[in-house]
Design a protein around this motif. Structure first.
Motif, PDB file in Angstrom:
ATOM      1  N   GLU A 184       0.815  -1.273   0.115  1.00 32.93           N
ATOM      2  CA  GLU A 184       0.210  -0.049   0.015  1.00 32.93           C
ATOM      3  C   GLU A 184       0.904   1.418  -0.038  1.00 32.93           C
ATOM      4  OE1 GLU A 184      -0.176  -2.532   2.159  1.00 32.93           O
ATOM      5  OE2 GLU A 184      -2.191  -3.529   1.614  1.00 32.93           O
ATOM      6  N   VAL A 185       2.050   1.203   0.721  1.00 28.13           N
ATOM      7  CA  VAL A 185       2.845   2.387   0.674  1.00 28.13           C
ATOM      8  C   VAL A 185       3.477   2.726  -0.737  1.00 28.13           C
ATOM      9  CG1 VAL A 185       4.973   3.198   1.700  1.00 28.13           C
ATOM     10  CG2 VAL A 185       3.384   2.151   3.129  1.00 28.13           C
ATOM     11  N   ILE A 186       3.753   1.563  -1.375  1.00 30.02           N
ATOM     12  CA  ILE A 186       4.508   1.841  -2.612  1.00 30.02           C
ATOM     13  C   ILE A 186       3.237   2.430  -3.623  1.00 30.02           C
ATOM     14  CG2 ILE A 186       5.778   0.635  -4.681  1.00 30.02           C
ATOM     15  CD1 ILE A 186       7.132   1.001  -1.993  1.00 30.02           C
ATOM     16  N   GLU A 187       2.021   1.746  -3.460  1.00 27.51           N
ATOM     17  CA  GLU A 187       1.113   2.182  -4.232  1.00 27.51           C
ATOM     18  C   GLU A 187       0.667   3.672  -4.030  1.00 27.51           C
ATOM     19  OE1 GLU A 187      -2.165  -0.405  -3.723  1.00 27.51           O
ATOM     20  OE2 GLU A 187      -1.046  -2.130  -4.681  1.00 27.51           O
ATOM     21  N   ARG A 188       0.520   4.092  -2.950  1.00 28.80           N
ATOM     22  CA  ARG A 188       0.355   5.523  -2.402  1.00 28.80           C
ATOM     23  C   ARG A 188       1.408   6.416  -3.103  1.00 28.80           C
ATOM     24  NH1 ARG A 188      -1.881   4.880   3.890  1.00 28.80           N
ATOM     25  NH2 ARG A 188      -3.909   3.826   3.057  1.00 28.80           N
ATOM     26  N   ALA A 189       2.702   5.906  -3.057  1.00 28.56           N
ATOM     27  CA  ALA A 189       3.856   6.698  -3.340  1.00 28.56           C
ATOM     28  C   ALA A 189       3.728   6.935  -4.998  1.00 28.56           C
ATOM     29  CB  ALA A 189       5.019   6.183  -2.990  1.00 28.56           C
ATOM     30  N   ASN A 190       3.300   5.688  -5.697  1.00 21.95           N
ATOM     31  CA  ASN A 190       3.127   5.905  -7.073  1.00 21.95           C
ATOM     32  C   ASN A 190       2.125   7.065  -7.423  1.00 21.95           C
ATOM     33  OD1 ASN A 190       5.559   4.172  -7.821  1.00 21.95           O
ATOM     34  ND2 ASN A 190       4.117   2.543  -7.553  1.00 21.95           N
ATOM     35  N   GLY A 231       2.839  10.298  -7.271  1.00 25.10           N
ATOM     36  CA  GLY A 231       3.965  11.002  -8.374  1.00 25.10           C
ATOM     37  C   GLY A 231       5.382  11.152  -8.096  1.00 25.10           C
ATOM     38  N   CYS A 232       5.597  10.148  -6.851  1.00 20.77           N
ATOM     39  CA  CYS A 232       7.137  10.252  -6.592  1.00 20.77           C
ATOM     40  C   CYS A 232       7.815   9.800  -7.610  1.00 20.77           C
ATOM     41  CB  CYS A 232       7.206   9.293  -5.348  1.00 20.77           C
ATOM     42  SG  CYS A 232       6.413   9.920  -3.857  1.00 20.77           S
ATOM     43  N   SER A 233       9.037  10.524  -7.617  1.00 23.06           N
ATOM     44  CA  SER A 233      10.354   9.935  -8.560  1.00 23.06           C
ATOM     45  C   SER A 233      10.904   9.016  -8.042  1.00 23.06           C
ATOM     46  CB  SER A 233      10.997  11.385  -8.882  1.00 23.06           C
ATOM     47  OG  SER A 233      12.023  11.611  -7.632  1.00 23.06           O
ATOM     48  N   TRP A 234      11.889   8.094  -8.919  1.00 27.73           N
ATOM     49  CA  TRP A 234      12.408   7.129  -8.607  1.00 27.73           C
ATOM     50  C   TRP A 234      13.399   7.480  -7.477  1.00 27.73           C
ATOM     51  CZ3 TRP A 234      17.683   6.111  -8.206  1.00 27.73           C
ATOM     52  CH2 TRP A 234      18.444   4.837  -8.333  1.00 27.73           C
ATOM     53  N   PHE A 235      14.006   8.739  -7.369  1.00 30.34           N
ATOM     54  CA  PHE A 235      14.890   9.102  -6.452  1.00 30.34           C
ATOM     55  C   PHE A 235      14.199   9.119  -4.960  1.00 30.34           C
ATOM     56  CE2 PHE A 235      17.158  12.233  -3.895  1.00 30.34           C
ATOM     57  CZ  PHE A 235      18.373  11.734  -3.807  1.00 30.34           C
ATOM     58  N   GLU A 236      12.997   9.907  -5.092  1.00 25.70           N
ATOM     59  CA  GLU A 236      12.387  10.054  -3.839  1.00 25.70           C
ATOM     60  C   GLU A 236      11.841   8.500  -3.304  1.00 25.70           C
ATOM     61  OE1 GLU A 236      10.165  14.344  -4.611  1.00 25.70           O
ATOM     62  OE2 GLU A 236       9.406  12.610  -5.412  1.00 25.70           O
ATOM     63  N   MET A 237      11.289   7.566  -4.282  1.00 24.25           N
ATOM     64  CA  MET A 237      10.989   6.369  -3.744  1.00 24.25           C
ATOM     65  C   MET A 237      12.283   5.298  -3.115  1.00 24.25           C
ATOM     66  SD  MET A 237       8.367   4.135  -3.943  1.00 24.25           S
ATOM     67  CE  MET A 237       7.202   4.627  -5.421  1.00 24.25           C
ATOM     68  N   VAL A 238      13.461   5.602  -3.680  1.00 28.21           N
ATOM     69  CA  VAL A 238      14.342   4.925  -3.337  1.00 28.21           C
ATOM     70  C   VAL A 238      15.175   5.461  -1.994  1.00 28.21           C
ATOM     71  CG1 VAL A 238      16.647   4.150  -3.927  1.00 28.21           C
ATOM     72  CG2 VAL A 238      14.833   4.128  -5.592  1.00 28.21           C
ATOM     73  N   PHE A 239      15.064   6.664  -1.900  1.00 24.45           N
ATOM     74  CA  PHE A 239      16.027   7.408  -0.857  1.00 24.45           C
ATOM     75  C   PHE A 239      15.244   7.916   0.251  1.00 24.45           C
ATOM     76  CE2 PHE A 239      19.069   7.118  -4.272  1.00 24.45           C
ATOM     77  CZ  PHE A 239      20.125   6.246  -3.632  1.00 24.45           C
TER      78      PHE A 239
END
Length: 298
Positions: A190-196, A199-207
């Motif tokens: 659910e956390v990953i889906e909400r981040a997507n 509109g989180c970028s790859w950098f924001e998602m990873v770090f």
């Protein structure tokens, strides 16, 4: 009517009863040898001179190392090599764990190949790299140099410390991958889906999302990895043997040379106690740094 007084005594958790035998076994297996090491560190004992006997030396063995410039050089070498290997293991371990956490073709095979060095004995790793790959006469390095017509580089003699750092990373990075991958796979979907959706970028998602959520796993990987790297002995013995000279000595290898070459039990035990104290101090610093960093994200 008299009211019954509520009992203030806490019930003893039944879980502790089942854990107690394991704690006793671990305490005996770890603390008894360490206590004996402390006792030996206060003795003057040369195993090749039984005529001198065994006498009480007090803190003389510890004072000897505090006044020995060679000890500080080897201590800095240990911190440098272990620190560099630890940082590289964490950085590349996290990036590889991110890759293996994605749905990519051949993910199962990639996991097997990446984790395989962790299950190889360190002495076997040292012999394999020194004789099969890095040997300038009949190793891969020598064959490639002959094929292209240039002189092979003797990494063991001229680049002993960078070589050991590379071998440390090759041997122990799979452990970091294993721990961090477990943390990444434990992040709720659910956390990953909400981040997507946000509109989180790859950098924001990873770090900024995934990294703070696996701080506990990072802490475990760093602490255990530090212990594994500090006590590493087989790779050094089978590749550089501490050479050239003492350029690739670590505290663990210095303990070995003090005991088996110098035949001095007391000084080797004192050096072992110092190594444990330094390692625990560094672990405490890492724990505090991660705890402080984690508090910033909460």
């Amino acid at each position: 009517m008299s009211r019954r007084k509520k009992s203030t005594t806490k019930k003893y958790p039944i879980e502790r009863t089942f854990v107690a035998p394991a704690l006793v076994i671990v305490a005996i297996a770890t603390q008894v040898p360490f206590i004996l090491t402390i006792i030996f560190s206060m003795l003057q004992w040369n195993i090749v001179r039984p005529d001198q006997g065994i006498s009480f030396a007090g803190l003389k063995n510890f004072i000897y190392y505090l006044q020995d410039s060679e000890f500080y050089v080897i201590c800095l070498q240990t911190v440098g090599m272990v620190g560099a290997a630890l940082i590289l293991c964490m950085v590349f371990g996290y990036l590889i764990a991110l890759m293996l956490d994605c749905d990519i073709p051949g993910k199962t095979l990639s996991r097997t190949l990446i984790l395989s060095p962790f299950f190889i004995m360190t002495t076997t790793t040292g012999v394999l790299w020194k004789t099969t790959i890095l040997n300038t006469n009949f190793g891969w390095v020598g064959a490639i140099a002959d094929f292209f017509g240039f002189k092979a580089i003797d990494f063991v003699s001229y680049y002993s410390r960078p070589l050991l750092v590379f071998l440390f990373v090759w041997q122990w990075m799979p452990f970091f991958v294993l721990v961090l991958l477990g943390g990444l796979q434990g992040i709720p979907a659910e956390v990953i889906e909400r981040a997507n959706l946000d509109g989180c970028s790859w950098f924001e998602m990873v770090f900024k999302i995934k990294l703070p959520m696996i701080f506990n796993h990072m802490q475990v990987a760093l602490m255990l990895g530090l212990i594994f790297l500090v006590k590493e002995f087989g790779l050094i013995l089978t590749t550089t043997s501490g050479g050239p000279g003492q350029k690739s000595y670590t505290l663990t290898f210095y303990i070995y040379k003090t005991l088996f070459s110098g035949s001095n039990v007391g000084r080797a035990a004192a050096l072992s106690v110092i190594t444990v104290i330094v390692t625990l101090a560094i672990i405490n610093l890492i724990f505090r740094a991660i705890k402080k960093r984690r508090a910033m994200y909460q």
